[in-house]
Design a protein around this motif. Structure first.
Motif, mmCIF file in Angstrom:
data_model
loop_
_atom_site.group_PDB
_atom_site.id
_atom_site.type_symbol
_atom_site.label_atom_id
_atom_site.label_comp_id
_atom_site.label_asym_id
_atom_site.label_seq_id
_atom_site.Cartn_x
_atom_site.Cartn_y
_atom_site.Cartn_z
ATOM 1 N N ASP A 168 0.823 -1.205 0.000
ATOM 2 C CA ASP A 168 0.000 0.000 0.000
ATOM 3 C C ASP A 168 0.854 1.250 0.000
ATOM 4 O OD1 ASP A 168 -2.392 -1.574 2.185
ATOM 5 O OD2 ASP A 168 -2.337 -1.412 -0.018
ATOM 6 N N GLU A 169 2.157 1.095 0.021
ATOM 7 C CA GLU A 169 3.033 2.261 0.074
ATOM 8 C C GLU A 169 3.283 2.771 -1.336
ATOM 9 O OE1 GLU A 169 6.779 1.472 1.764
ATOM 10 O OE2 GLU A 169 7.445 3.551 1.688
ATOM 11 N N TYR A 170 3.014 4.073 -1.551
ATOM 12 C CA TYR A 170 3.197 4.679 -2.853
ATOM 13 C C TYR A 170 4.204 5.803 -2.774
ATOM 14 C CZ TYR A 170 -0.965 2.128 -4.255
ATOM 15 O OH TYR A 170 -1.842 1.129 -4.558
ATOM 16 N N LEU A 171 4.828 6.126 -3.894
ATOM 17 C CA LEU A 171 5.831 7.185 -3.979
ATOM 18 C C LEU A 171 5.404 8.205 -5.022
ATOM 19 C CD1 LEU A 171 9.089 5.072 -3.945
ATOM 20 C CD2 LEU A 171 8.063 6.284 -2.013
ATOM 21 N N GLU A 172 6.079 9.323 -5.019
ATOM 22 C CA GLU A 172 5.877 10.316 -6.061
ATOM 23 C C GLU A 172 6.259 9.716 -7.400
ATOM 24 O OE1 GLU A 172 8.336 13.661 -5.567
ATOM 25 O OE2 GLU A 172 7.641 14.686 -7.366
ATOM 26 N N VAL A 173 5.422 9.984 -8.411
ATOM 27 C CA VAL A 173 5.698 9.362 -9.709
ATOM 28 C C VAL A 173 6.876 10.048 -10.386
ATOM 29 C CG1 VAL A 173 3.358 8.510 -10.106
ATOM 30 C CG2 VAL A 173 3.932 10.832 -10.792
ATOM 31 N N TYR A 174 7.776 9.237 -11.002
ATOM 32 C CA TYR A 174 8.950 9.756 -11.725
ATOM 33 C C TYR A 174 9.256 8.775 -12.861
ATOM 34 C CZ TYR A 174 11.014 6.387 -8.513
ATOM 35 O OH TYR A 174 11.288 5.257 -7.800
ATOM 36 N N CYS A 175 10.130 9.202 -13.735
ATOM 37 C CA CYS A 175 10.495 8.359 -14.907
ATOM 38 C C CYS A 175 11.377 7.210 -14.424
ATOM 39 C CB CYS A 175 11.226 9.196 -15.943
ATOM 40 S SG CYS A 175 11.736 8.237 -17.400
ATOM 41 N N GLN A 176 10.849 5.997 -14.593
ATOM 42 C CA GLN A 176 11.575 4.831 -14.086
ATOM 43 C C GLN A 176 12.794 4.453 -14.948
ATOM 44 O OE1 GLN A 176 7.622 2.971 -13.607
ATOM 45 N NE2 GLN A 176 8.548 1.947 -11.831
ATOM 46 N N PRO A 177 12.746 4.524 -16.321
ATOM 47 C CA PRO A 177 13.963 4.246 -17.105
ATOM 48 C C PRO A 177 15.107 5.197 -16.767
ATOM 49 C CG PRO A 177 12.055 4.119 -18.536
ATOM 50 C CD PRO A 177 11.566 4.675 -17.220
ATOM 51 N N CYS A 178 14.769 6.516 -16.587
ATOM 52 C CA CYS A 178 15.837 7.475 -16.254
ATOM 53 C C CYS A 178 16.366 7.235 -14.854
ATOM 54 C CB CYS A 178 15.320 8.903 -16.390
ATOM 55 S SG CYS A 178 14.995 9.394 -18.096
ATOM 56 N N ASN A 179 15.514 6.740 -13.972
ATOM 57 C CA ASN A 179 15.944 6.475 -12.613
ATOM 58 C C ASN A 179 17.016 5.381 -12.562
ATOM 59 O OD1 ASN A 179 15.535 6.915 -9.653
ATOM 60 N ND2 ASN A 179 15.011 4.753 -9.745
ATOM 61 N N ILE A 180 16.959 4.438 -13.513
ATOM 62 C CA ILE A 180 17.967 3.374 -13.574
ATOM 63 C C ILE A 180 19.344 3.974 -13.799
ATOM 64 C CG2 ILE A 180 18.737 1.343 -14.896
ATOM 65 C CD1 ILE A 180 15.833 0.697 -15.419
ATOM 66 N N LYS A 181 19.398 5.117 -14.549
ATOM 67 C CA LYS A 181 20.671 5.776 -14.838
ATOM 68 C C LYS A 181 21.030 6.787 -13.745
ATOM 69 C CE LYS A 181 19.436 7.229 -18.921
ATOM 70 N NZ LYS A 181 19.561 7.908 -20.251
ATOM 71 N N GLY A 182 20.259 6.833 -12.691
ATOM 72 C CA GLY A 182 20.559 7.736 -11.578
ATOM 73 C C GLY A 182 19.911 9.100 -11.685
ATOM 74 N N GLU A 183 18.993 9.293 -12.666
ATOM 75 C CA GLU A 183 18.301 10.581 -12.816
ATOM 76 C C GLU A 183 16.837 10.395 -12.427
ATOM 77 O OE1 GLU A 183 18.905 12.461 -16.607
ATOM 78 O OE2 GLU A 183 20.775 11.347 -16.926
ATOM 79 N N ARG A 184 16.319 11.303 -11.603
ATOM 80 C CA ARG A 184 14.908 11.232 -11.204
ATOM 81 C C ARG A 184 14.183 12.421 -11.825
ATOM 82 N NH1 ARG A 184 12.659 9.151 -5.523
ATOM 83 N NH2 ARG A 184 13.945 7.467 -6.258
#
Length: 584
Positions: A20-36
């Motif tokens: 049930d825990e949710y986070l702020e939505v962000y780009c998941q492919p870019c997050n893999i490269k360390g960018e949110r």
């Protein structure tokens, strides 16, 4: 907006947790490269939020253009938070190896289908979830330490290392063996030279003995002449003194009888004197052996080096494949009662399917052979050592006489050979072949090739060390001339203008050659003891027969599919016979 497709979810985020825990939505492919970066859309197939750039690329890329995409207004407003068992959204400290294709990216993934290590760009462009099974390395490397895979790799490394060491050791041993074989070969060269020297010493001694025997014979004859002359002179002086004494004492009767007897005696003594004066005291000069003289003039090697066996392990020692089957028919004895020497069959020519004409070099003869009757029908002496023979017409043949520097023409019938005219040439001619009235002749001293008409006019002259060194046999056809060169170890193909268009250079001692059907020729390798079938362009060859003794020459009969060849081994068991094989 929504674009419908049928693709499976992205594997990296397929295991979202039921939390049930949710986070702020962000780009998941870019997050893999360390960018949110903030999300501007969502792919239902990949189950990922996308930034504006990734959203546009997702619609354009052919691997994702059919995915179902939700824009910012319709996308999920919240995303599940990963747990320890979900996809790693952080970068491991150990993932520091740069991608070979994309130097600015680190290797983070592994493709099981292609067995490749990948960066995120590789995954996006070439190994998408719809095509490949790709895993994030930290997810699959947890149990790698001391694993079976780890131990298998170590064992394989040890195996390859052992193999390299074994090959290295084998190479050292084979190198030492090869070097020893060459050392032994040099020793054999010296031994061979010693045998040559010993044989030359023997020949020199025999020749000197012959000279001394002649000298002794001459001395004995001269002493006999001197003794006869001295005895005659003494007898005549005694008779003269006796006659003078009778005359001085006036014994006319006895003087008369003595004078009559002396008159008869004078006639006998005159005959003796004439016999003495007719004694021919010869002068002598040394005449060198023709073959030894040719050997000294010939620019040939003392011998050649041949490979005993292949040095590569587990590789077949033969690079050739036999394309025809050779079946031995018979052997024909060619030595006759008129031969003083062992035979040396140096040339052959087909007369009819049942008749063959050969040259016997050592016996200075040309012989007519009945192939079916397996006998010599007739032979003639050509007053020189013949080398090769070729057909000029259906009943005429030409024979080379190297040391006489001439070509002897011969006429043939079904039972007899006869000499015709001879043609002088400007060198020691060996090989000869005729095509439509043009004679192709090879010369070994000097090395050259000439084309002549039957009257001896030189039509073409091909010389030069870059072409020939020791051309021995030739055969000619409509378009080409083939020449076997002993020193160069080659069979060369030229056109009638002298342009070289093919060289077969894998033979050790090429000698007799003959044209066959199917656009090939057969060639004797004297050194290897094999007969090869060589393609007409001299690009490749196949071993037809092997394990033969020192091959001299060969001849092909197209009507009967029979191949004839001869040996020159200094062994009567081989040299006095003509070998006949049927090919299929």
């Amino acid at each position: 907006m929504a674009v419908h497709g049928k693709k499976a979810p992205h594997p990296f985020l397929s295991s979202v947790i039921d939390s049930d825990e949710y986070l702020e939505v962000y780009c998941q492919p870019c997050n893999i490269k360390g960018e949110r970066l903030p999300a501007h859309g969502f792919c239902t197939d990949c189950n990922e939020h996308l930034c504006g750039t990734c959203f546009k690329l997702h619609m354009k890329h052919k691997l994702s253009r059919n995915h179902t995409l939700l824009d910012k207004e319709n996308m999920p407003k919240r995303m599940h938070a990963p747990t320890s068992s979900s996809v790693h959204l952080h970068q491991s400290d150990e993932l520091t190896k740069a991608c070979l294709k994309h130097q600015k990216e680190m290797i983070k993934f592994y493709c099981h289908d292609h067995k490749e290590l990948l960066c995120s760009v590789c995954v996006t462009l070439q190994h998408s979830a719809t095509l490949c099974k790709v895993d994030y390395i930290p997810d699959i490397s947890v149990d790698i330490t001391d694993s079976k895979y780890y131990n298998d790799i170590l064992r394989n490394l040890d195996r390859v290392t052992d193999l390299c060491q074994k090959i290295s050791e084998d190479t050292r041993k084979r190198t030492a063996k090869s070097e020893k074989s060459l050392t032994d070969a040099v020793a054999d060269i010296r031994k061979f030279r010693k045998e040559i020297n010993q044989r030359l010493d023997e020949l020199e001694s025999q020749t000197e003995d012959a000279a001394r025997a002649l000298q002794e014979e001459i001395r004995i004859n001269l002493k006999t002449v001197e003794r006869n002359c001295e005895d005659t002179a003494t007898s005549l002086k005694t008779t003269t003194d006796f006659i003078k004494r009778l005359n001085a004492t006036g014994q006319a009767d006895r003087l008369f009888m003595e004078l009559k007897m002396t008159e008869q005696m004078i006639e006998e003594y005159e005959k003796k004197v004439q016999q003495v004066t007719s004694y021919d005291l010869e002068e002598y000069a040394f005449q060198a052996n023709d073959e030894l003289s040719a050997f000294l003039k010939n620019d040939m090697a003392l011998g050649t080096f041949s490979k005993k066996t292949a040095n590569k392990p587990n590789v077949s020692s033969s690079d050739h494949v036999r394309t025809r089957q050779a079946n031995r028919q018979t052997e024909i004895g060619v030595k006759t009662s008129g031969d003083k020497e062992m035979c040396r069959i140096s040339g052959m020519a087909v007369f009819t399917p049942d008749l063959l004409i050969i040259t016997d070099n050592l016996n200075e003869a040309v012989k007519l052979i009945d192939v079916r009757g397996q006998c010599v029908i007739h032979q003639i002496n050509v007053n020189g050592k013949p080398c090769n023979i070729t057909a000029i017409s259906s009943t005429e043949f030409a024979v080379t006489l190297p040391f006489r520097k001439s070509i002897q023409f011969i006429s043939a019938s079904s039972s007899r050979l006869s000499m015709k005219t001879a043609l002088k040439v400007n060198g020691e001619c060996y090989g000869i072949s005729c095509y439509k009235g043009r004679l192709v002749v090879s010369f070994c001293n000097p090395a050259k090739l000439q084309i002549l008409d039957v009257n001896g006019t030189v039509l073409s002259d091909f010389t030069g060390e870059n072409i020939f060194s020791n051309p021995v046999y030739v055969v000619a056809c409509r378009d080409f001339i083939y020449v076997s060169d002993w020193n160069k170890g080659t069979i060369t193909r030229l056109n009638w203008q002298g342009d070289v268009s093919g060289i077969y250079d894998v033979m050790d001692g090429p000698y007799g050659i003959t044209l066959a059907n199917k656009g090939t020729l057969f060639a004797c390798d004297y050194s290897k003891g094999v007969i090869e079938e060589v393609s007409d362009d001299c690009s490749k060859g196949n071993i037809l027969m092997s394990d033969l003794k020192r091959l001299e020459t060969t001849c092909w009969c197209e009507e009967t599919n029979e191949l004839y060849f001869s040996n020159f081994t200094s062994d009567a068991e081989y040299d006095n016979f003509l070998q006949v094989y049927k090919l299929s």
